[in-house]
Scaffold this motif. Sequence first.
Motif, short mmCIF file in Angstrom:
data_model
loop_
_atom_site.label_atom_id
_atom_site.label_comp_id
_atom_site.label_asym_id
_atom_site.label_seq_id
_atom_site.Cartn_x
_atom_site.Cartn_y
_atom_site.Cartn_z
N ASP A 358 -15.10 -43.51 32.23
CA ASP A 358 -14.98 -44.96 32.40
C ASP A 358 -13.74 -45.33 33.21
O ASP A 358 -13.77 -46.25 34.02
N THR A 363 -16.72 -48.00 34.29
CA THR A 363 -17.92 -48.21 33.50
C THR A 363 -17.54 -48.43 32.04
O THR A 363 -16.36 -48.48 31.70
N GLN A 364 -18.54 -48.56 31.17
CA GLN A 364 -18.30 -48.80 29.74
C GLN A 364 -19.21 -47.89 28.91
O GLN A 364 -19.95 -48.36 28.06
#
Length: 393
Positions: A358, A363-364
Amino acid sequence: MNEKQPNRRKFLKESVATAAGIIITSAIPTEAVRASANTGLTPLSAPNILTKSTDTPRIKFSAIGLNHGHIYGQVEAVIRGGGQLVSFYAKEPDLAAAFSKRYPDAKVARSEKEILEDKSIQLVVSASIPDERAPLGIEVMKNGKDFMVDKPGITSLEQLDQVRKVQKQTGRIYSIMYSERLENRATVKAGELVKAGAIGKVIQTIGLGPHRINLKSRPEWFFDRKRFGGIICDIGSHQCDQFLFFTGSTKAEIVSSQVGNVHYPQYPLFEDFGDVVIRGDKGTGYIRVDWFTPDGLNTWGDGRLTILGTEGYIELRKNIDIAGRPGGNHLFLVDNKNTQYIDCSQEELPYGKQLVDDVLNRTQTAMSQEHCFLATEVALKAQKQAQQLKINT
């Protein structure tokens, strides 16, 4: 003053044992863990069990604030994910010395500012005193770095509003390490089973988080709810995270909550018991947390999680199967066909790698930012709304 220093060292040692139990117990031979419990040695004092990264580091990271032994588990998770610990800072010389001994290749920074202004550092991890964590995280994000913090990552609703605002402005990651899910192998496995539909639609979770108090080893801030946020804010945040995760709830309200200090009148600002009834848009839950693990138990707490589904249920014995199988990471699955026992001690722990991914990819995957903040918000609201429990013991 001299008396506080040995107490802090003892607290760190015993906190490291707790962190080891949560983070890496299943990676250590059962015999070593059992021996450590009987001798007073921590599992982390055994040789060759810390993560060694042989690949080219994917990110560089630092640590600021070493006040809880969970920092070792946080560091290990990032190293497993491909991070290189390059520096650290602690105000307390004794904590810094212990950490430096564990990680001799990491530079001892002269100040927080030195780390915050180092543009090569992409992530900062922290286990500082709880009420200092959110202000530090805000500064970390303002300096263009991501932040991973021990729970409770935020100790008031006012702090939560400030953190949310800065996180949105900067786009940085503010990750709270709810280690009872993210770094417990049985809970990781349970997540996979629930996602695969093994027990149908989840209806309810029951999360129990008992802890051993180790009274004499605790620093002063441990007994002041203004510093640790209260027992539901602190320990209960784990169970709030698990409730949201396993039910899939994105909204939640507190039906009832209560807290009390029923056994330690000498510490009037302390809380040793709390429980919560919670209702989400996709399930319901019950949470109980306490500081009453007896000394006769061979671990810091008999953490349990029961996940009730429409087609069965899962029960986790995270740290110990009392009078049963040795070690931790026990999972029991009951469905319409049979009853199964699953040893989860060899399950992968993906959080560290996902977090590093991430950081690199923006991103998550390790945890959505919305979930991270909602779990904390639920715990903080339950703490704020809690009725005071009075029990004569």
